[in-house]
Design a protein around this motif. Structure first.
Motif, short mmCIF file in Angstrom:
data_model
loop_
_atom_site.label_atom_id
_atom_site.label_comp_id
_atom_site.label_asym_id
_atom_site.label_seq_id
_atom_site.Cartn_x
_atom_site.Cartn_y
_atom_site.Cartn_z
N ASP A 1 0.84 -1.20 0.00
CA ASP A 1 0.00 0.00 0.00
C ASP A 1 0.88 1.26 0.00
N ALA A 2 1.98 1.19 0.72
CA ALA A 2 2.92 2.32 0.73
C ALA A 2 3.46 2.55 -0.67
N ASP A 3 3.84 1.48 -1.36
CA ASP A 3 4.33 1.60 -2.73
C ASP A 3 3.27 2.21 -3.63
N TYR A 4 2.02 1.80 -3.44
CA TYR A 4 0.90 2.31 -4.24
C TYR A 4 0.72 3.82 -4.04
N MET A 5 0.93 4.31 -2.80
CA MET A 5 0.74 5.73 -2.49
C MET A 5 1.92 6.61 -2.89
N ARG A 6 3.10 6.03 -3.02
CA ARG A 6 4.31 6.81 -3.25
C ARG A 6 4.13 7.77 -4.44
N GLY A 7 4.35 9.05 -4.17
CA GLY A 7 4.28 10.07 -5.21
C GLY A 7 2.87 10.47 -5.61
N LYS A 8 1.86 9.89 -4.98
CA LYS A 8 0.48 10.18 -5.36
C LYS A 8 -0.16 11.20 -4.42
N ARG A 9 -1.22 11.82 -4.92
CA ARG A 9 -2.03 12.77 -4.13
C ARG A 9 -2.98 11.96 -3.25
N VAL A 10 -2.86 12.16 -1.94
CA VAL A 10 -3.59 11.35 -0.98
C VAL A 10 -4.56 12.21 -0.17
N VAL A 11 -5.78 11.70 -0.01
CA VAL A 11 -6.77 12.33 0.87
C VAL A 11 -7.00 11.39 2.04
N ILE A 12 -6.85 11.93 3.25
CA ILE A 12 -7.08 11.19 4.48
C ILE A 12 -8.56 11.36 4.85
N VAL A 13 -9.22 10.24 5.14
CA VAL A 13 -10.65 10.23 5.45
C VAL A 13 -10.87 9.61 6.83
N ASP A 14 -11.74 10.22 7.63
CA ASP A 14 -12.09 9.66 8.93
C ASP A 14 -13.56 9.96 9.19
#
Length: 185
Positions: A115-128
């Motif tokens: 999952d870390a590899d999938y996120m690397r360099g990508k725009r991420v939104v944290i949801v809670d």
């Protein structure tokens, strides 16, 4: 003494039980589990306000139905889950500690290396589901940063207490804190 708080969330009225967290303070317990109508309404409302992104992430467990529905409404977009325990299938795991207002002990969130590899360099939104003290949010931020993701948004259904004053959180409704008599403070 009031034992519940009624509010409108994503156009739906819900009654939240008030739960003591100290001698002088209570919180409204918001639990999305088992309420698909509310889950879908909140997911649609958050998606309408969501920044451009490549991946969504949440922490186990109350964020799971929300992020799953958000991803489904966005066309079955893949999402990432930070787990409360490392699982046997997880490889190259790393972690961040968190102390949530609704948990009486320190917890650890774990992220799978894939999952870390999938996120690397990508725009991420944290949801809670609810952001209150920001501790869970900080742990998720640490995991995203370790993974090399770029945080472009922080979203929640409800912002509780001082979290509602933060300009970096997108949320649907403010959830007040309550005194021991159940009055909003």
């Amino acid at each position: 003494m009031k034992e519940s708080y009624t509010m409108t969330i994503a156009g739906l009225e819900r009654s939240l039980p008030l739960c003591p967290i100290s001698e002088t303070m209570k919180i409204g317990a918001f639990v999305i589990f088992g309420d698909p109508e509310l889950t879908t309404a909140c997911a649609a409302a958050l998606n309408a306000r969501c920044p451009e992104h490549d991946v969504l992430i949440t922490a186990e467990s109350k964020g799971i139905p929300l992020i799953c529905e958000m991803a489904r409404l966005l066309g079955n977009e893949r999402y990432v889950l930070a787990r409360k325990g490392a699982k046997l299938y997880m490889k190259n795991v790393f972690s961040a500690e968190v102390r949530s207002i609704t948990t009486d002990h320190k917890q650890t969130l774990y992220l799978d290396g894939a999952d870390a590899d999938y996120m690397r360099g990508k725009r991420v939104v944290i949801v809670d589901d609810v952001i209150s003290t920001g501790e869970s949010l900080r742990a998720l931020e640490a995991l995203v940063e370790k993974a090399g993701g770029n945080i472009v948004g922080r979203m929640a259904i409800l912002a509780e207490g001082e979290a509602a004053d933060r300009s970096d959180i997108i949320y649907l409704e403010k959830l007040p804190l309550f005194n021991s008599d159940g009055e909003a403070i």
